[in-house]
Design a protein around this motif. Sequence first.
Motif, PDB file in Angstrom:
ATOM      1  N   ASP A  55       0.808  -1.226   0.000  1.00 47.70           N
ATOM      2  CA  ASP A  55       0.000   0.000   0.000  1.00 47.70           C
ATOM      3  C   ASP A  55       0.838   1.272   0.000  1.00 47.70           C
ATOM      4  O   ASP A  55       0.312   2.360  -0.246  1.00 47.70           O
ATOM      5  CB  ASP A  55      -0.993   0.012   1.163  1.00 47.70           C
ATOM      6  N   SER A  56       2.157   1.157   0.248  1.00 47.16           N
ATOM      7  CA  SER A  56       3.010   2.346   0.194  1.00 47.16           C
ATOM      8  C   SER A  56       3.227   2.818  -1.242  1.00 47.16           C
ATOM      9  O   SER A  56       3.691   3.944  -1.463  1.00 47.16           O
ATOM     10  CB  SER A  56       4.369   2.049   0.843  1.00 47.16           C
ATOM     11  N   LYS A  57       2.877   1.954  -2.227  1.00 46.28           N
ATOM     12  CA  LYS A  57       3.046   2.326  -3.634  1.00 46.28           C
ATOM     13  C   LYS A  57       1.708   2.409  -4.361  1.00 46.28           C
ATOM     14  O   LYS A  57       1.639   2.257  -5.582  1.00 46.28           O
ATOM     15  CB  LYS A  57       3.966   1.317  -4.320  1.00 46.28           C
ATOM     16  N   VAL A  58       0.639   2.644  -3.595  1.00 42.15           N
ATOM     17  CA  VAL A  58      -0.698   2.818  -4.186  1.00 42.15           C
ATOM     18  C   VAL A  58      -1.142   4.244  -3.942  1.00 42.15           C
ATOM     19  O   VAL A  58      -1.089   4.737  -2.809  1.00 42.15           O
ATOM     20  CB  VAL A  58      -1.709   1.830  -3.561  1.00 42.15           C
ATOM     21  N   TYR A  59      -1.586   4.916  -4.992  1.00 42.73           N
ATOM     22  CA  TYR A  59      -1.968   6.325  -4.885  1.00 42.73           C
ATOM     23  C   TYR A  59      -3.324   6.569  -5.557  1.00 42.73           C
ATOM     24  O   TYR A  59      -3.658   5.933  -6.555  1.00 42.73           O
ATOM     25  CB  TYR A  59      -0.910   7.205  -5.566  1.00 42.73           C
ATOM     26  N   GLU A  95      -1.089  14.274  -9.616  1.00 43.83           N
ATOM     27  CA  GLU A  95      -0.092  13.924  -8.607  1.00 43.83           C
ATOM     28  C   GLU A  95      -0.022  12.411  -8.395  1.00 43.83           C
ATOM     29  O   GLU A  95       1.065  11.839  -8.249  1.00 43.83           O
ATOM     30  CB  GLU A  95      -0.430  14.624  -7.281  1.00 43.83           C
ATOM     31  N   SER A  96      -1.187  11.749  -8.392  1.00 39.40           N
ATOM     32  CA  SER A  96      -1.220  10.295  -8.169  1.00 39.40           C
ATOM     33  C   SER A  96      -0.543   9.561  -9.326  1.00 39.40           C
ATOM     34  O   SER A  96       0.254   8.645  -9.116  1.00 39.40           O
ATOM     35  CB  SER A  96      -2.666   9.818  -8.023  1.00 39.40           C
ATOM     36  N   CYS A  97      -0.886   9.957 -10.560  1.00 43.70           N
ATOM     37  CA  CYS A  97      -0.265   9.316 -11.730  1.00 43.70           C
ATOM     38  C   CYS A  97       1.241   9.552 -11.751  1.00 43.70           C
ATOM     39  O   CYS A  97       2.020   8.656 -12.118  1.00 43.70           O
ATOM     40  CB  CYS A  97      -0.901   9.844 -13.019  1.00 43.70           C
ATOM     41  N   ILE A 117       2.954   7.170  -9.277  1.00 41.56           N
ATOM     42  CA  ILE A 117       3.010   5.806  -9.822  1.00 41.56           C
ATOM     43  C   ILE A 117       4.122   5.709 -10.865  1.00 41.56           C
ATOM     44  O   ILE A 117       4.920   4.765 -10.876  1.00 41.56           O
ATOM     45  CB  ILE A 117       1.659   5.414 -10.449  1.00 41.56           C
ATOM     46  N   PHE A 118       4.173   6.699 -11.744  1.00 41.01           N
ATOM     47  CA  PHE A 118       5.203   6.766 -12.783  1.00 41.01           C
ATOM     48  C   PHE A 118       6.595   6.821 -12.158  1.00 41.01           C
ATOM     49  O   PHE A 118       7.506   6.075 -12.545  1.00 41.01           O
ATOM     50  CB  PHE A 118       4.950   8.009 -13.647  1.00 41.01           C
ATOM     51  N   LYS A 119       6.746   7.668 -11.160  1.00 39.89           N
ATOM     52  CA  LYS A 119       8.046   7.873 -10.523  1.00 39.89           C
ATOM     53  C   LYS A 119       8.522   6.608  -9.811  1.00 39.89           C
ATOM     54  O   LYS A 119       9.707   6.243  -9.892  1.00 39.89           O
ATOM     55  CB  LYS A 119       7.943   9.032  -9.526  1.00 39.89           C
TER      56      LYS A 119
END
Length: 356
Positions: free
Chosen positions: A112-116, A303-305, A308-310
Motif C-alpha cells: 500500500d506504500s506504492k498505491v496512490y 499527482e497520483s499518476c 506511480i510513474f516515478k
Amino acid sequence: MAQEIEQYLMLKFRNGLDGKDKSISKIPRDKLFYLNNVFTECQMLTRKHGFNSPEDLLTINRIRRELNKIKRELKATKDKLQPNNGVSSTQDKETSLQHTEISRWTTRVVDDSKVYGFDDNVVSMEKLLLEKESHDRFKAVGIVGREGIGKTTLCQLIFNKAEVKNNFLPRIWVCMARHPDDDEDPKLAIVKRMLVQLGVEKKMVNFIFNEKSGLQGLLCALYQQLVGKRYLIVLDDARETDSWYGQLDSCLSRDKKWDDGFAFGLPKGDGGRVIVTSRNEELAKMMVGEENIHRLLPLSDPESCWKIFKDAVENDLILSNPPNLEDLKLEINQKCGGLPLAAKMMGQAMQEELPK
C-alpha cells in the motif's frame, strides 16, 4: 518496447524462412499465427513514434504477457524432448509454476506504500461493507471498470484494512481466472479452491467430490464451512457469463438443487459479504444487481499518476527536481488516461531506457 519486440520477431521469422533457425519449425501453427499478429501490432505501434494513448500501453502489456506465456509453453515442450525422457527436476517445475502464477494470478497481497489515488474509493467501499443497516444481512457488491484501472488494487486495499479484518472472519480471496493447472469445469475448480482456502484439506475436498454427488456435495460443504459466520469473499476478475454465477443473493428453495447455482453455497443470514470485480459490467450486474455496482473511474489527480510513474522509474536522481515538473505531471496524466497500470508501464519504459 514495441520496437524491440518487432525487431526480435522480424529476426526470428527471417532466420526461419532462410532455414537458419530450425527451432521455428517446431512452434505450433496457432502460436505462429499469433506471433504474426503480434508482429503486425508492433509495427503499427512503432509507426506512431511513441505511445499516444493508454490503449497503446495496455496493448503492449497484453502482448508482453502473451509472449511470456508462449515462451513458457515452448520451454515446456523443449523439456519434454530432452534426453531425460521429459522428466524435469522438481525445482524446474516449481519455478515454472511460480512464473505462471505471477503473470496470471492475483492474490490478497498489496504494497500500500506504492498505491496512490484510491483513498476516496476505499472509504466509500469500507462504509458500504460495514454499514449497520445491513449488519446481519448478506450483501454482494460489484466493482467494474476497464483494464488497468485498479479494480484488483482497490479490493486488496479493502481486504487488508484493519477494520475489515476485525469485522469479517473468515476472509478469502478467490481469483476467478483459470489456473494453469485447472483441467476441469471452472465451477468445480472455483468451489474446490474456496474450500481449500477455508482450511479443508485437498484430500477431503476430493473425497467430498467423489463420494458426495460432485458439485452438489462441494457447494453443500462450502455452505457448512461458512454458515453462522460473518465472512468476506473477494471474487476477483470474474469472466464466466454462465447464469450459474448469477444472483448471488439467492437462497436455496425446495424446487432447487444445491448445484443449480453458485449462490446456494453462500449462507445469507449472518452478514456475509461478497465483492466481485470484472471488466464486464453486465456480468457484474447479473451477479450482484445493478443497484450494487461501484464504477471505478480513471484517476483525475495528476499527482497520483506522477507518483506511480516515478515509483516505476526507480531513479529519484533523474526525476528529483525537473525544471518543468508541473507540465510533466500533466503530460503523464494525459498520456496514461488516468489508468494506474498505464502510468506504471510508462515509468517502466523510461526505466528501461536509462543508462545502466
